[in-house]
Design an enzyme around this catalytic site. Structure first.
Site, PDB file in Angstrom:
ATOM      1  N   LYS A 112       0.830  -1.204   0.000  1.00 27.88           N
ATOM      2  CA  LYS A 112       0.000   0.000   0.000  1.00 27.88           C
ATOM      3  C   LYS A 112       0.866   1.257   0.000  1.00 27.88           C
ATOM      4  O   LYS A 112       0.576   2.231  -0.705  1.00 27.88           O
ATOM      5  CB  LYS A 112      -0.919  -0.008   1.221  1.00 27.88           C
ATOM      6  N   GLN A 148      -3.802  -1.407  10.325  1.00 20.50           N
ATOM      7  CA  GLN A 148      -3.761  -2.709   9.676  1.00 20.50           C
ATOM      8  C   GLN A 148      -4.323  -3.785  10.607  1.00 20.50           C
ATOM      9  O   GLN A 148      -3.912  -3.920  11.757  1.00 20.50           O
ATOM     10  CB  GLN A 148      -2.328  -3.066   9.273  1.00 20.50           C
ATOM     11  N   ASP A 178     -10.624   3.068   5.496  1.00 19.32           N
ATOM     12  CA  ASP A 178     -11.081   1.677   5.410  1.00 19.32           C
ATOM     13  C   ASP A 178     -12.602   1.594   5.339  1.00 19.32           C
ATOM     14  O   ASP A 178     -13.152   0.565   4.959  1.00 19.32           O
ATOM     15  CB  ASP A 178     -10.586   0.874   6.622  1.00 19.32           C
TER      16      ASP A 178
END
Length: 287
Positions: free
Chosen positions: A53, A97, A120
């Site tokens: 990412k 994460q 997210d």
């Protein structure tokens, strides 16, 4: 083995189209959008995901910072960092994460992120806006799937869509997005009776349960579009681990279109994360 007839909906070309849009949108902003990722511990998969990412963000003109914290970091310290990032006006998007170590309450962490920076799309405010049909930051995999379908001209409006899997990361937000796009949606799961009868009715079948080859050819209607979200590591005949999806390869002989694993949905998730980051930055700049 059944002959392959399905059109392959490859992820990389669609992801590149989305990333081209991300790059152009980012360039129009006064300052580059900034994505901050937080990782606890050194789980190899998490390290790899965050590295990918970070690299892709920089390639499309975003700023990217990674906070790699020890696995033993306390929940209080993690929440304090998130509070700092929430208050930092230079930060466009925040990603923690997952999964987190067992001593950290995942829900508390996700709820602590400012919804405006929740790239997210997991914060309850963004979840509620999604189900209300309003523009919001949407979970990356389902939103990426919607872009993939659009990129390949797969119709959604008026279609019978069946999602196998009801997770908060994929299944549930996928259902909301499809409803918002005027599909007729069924969400199937482990308690669904006669799953094969349900999935055979689908014009659009999305498998997202994490069970290798769960969806077999007899469970797919002829000509259906099948999206395989599963990424499972299984041992092959050579004794080495291989990636495979939730959909059996022989489904290619029945389906009209099919996403591969790997190389299908995966690239879309990262591309959509960066799209969300630019969206977050643009909204914050407009305040």
């Amino acid at each position: 083995m059944t002959a392959t007839t399905a059109r392959i909906l490859a992820g990389p070309p669609a992801a590149e189209a989305l990333l081209a849009s991300v790059r152009a949108r980012a360039a129009r902003l006064t300052s580059p959008p900034t994505l901050v990722m937080v990782r606890l511990g050194d789980d190899p998969a998490s390290v790899s995901y965050v590295r990918g990412k970070d690299r892709k963000a920089r390639e499309v003109g975003l700023r990217s910072t990674v906070h790699a914290l020890p696995e033993t970091t306390s929940q209080a310290d993690l929440l304090a960092l998130i509070a700092e990032l929430n208050a930092d006006e230079s930060v466009s998007g925040i990603l923690v994460q997952l999964p987190l170590p067992g001593h950290v309450n995942e829900e508390a962490v996700l709820h602590a992120i400012d919804p405006r920076k929740d790239v997210d799309g997991f914060h309850p405010v963004n979840v509620g806006e999604l189900w209300a049909g309003r523009p919001t930051l949407t979970p990356c995999t389902p939103a990426g799937i919607m872009f993939l379908l659009s990129h390949y001209g797969v119709p959604v409006a008026g279609q019978r869509a069946v999602i196998v899997g009801r997770s908060h990361i994929v299944g549930r937000p996928m259902a909301a997005l499809l409803l918002n796009a005027d599909a007729t949606v069924t969400v199937a799961h482990s308690r669904t009776r006669d799953l094969a009868a349900v999935t055979r009715e689908a014009d659009l079948l999305i498998a997202a349960v994490g069970r290798p080859h769960l969806i077999t050819p007899d469970m797919v209607g002829p000509g259906a579009t099948v999206v395989d979200v599963g990424i499972n590591r299984v041992l092959g005949p050579d004794g080495r681990a291989h990636l495979t999806g939730d959909v059996h390869p022989d489904v290619a002989g029945v389906a009209g279109a099919l996403t591969p694993v790997p190389g299908g949905v995966g690239p879309m998730t990262i591309a959509q994360l960066l799209a969300n980051t630019v969206t977050a930055a643009a909204r914050q700049a407009a305040r």
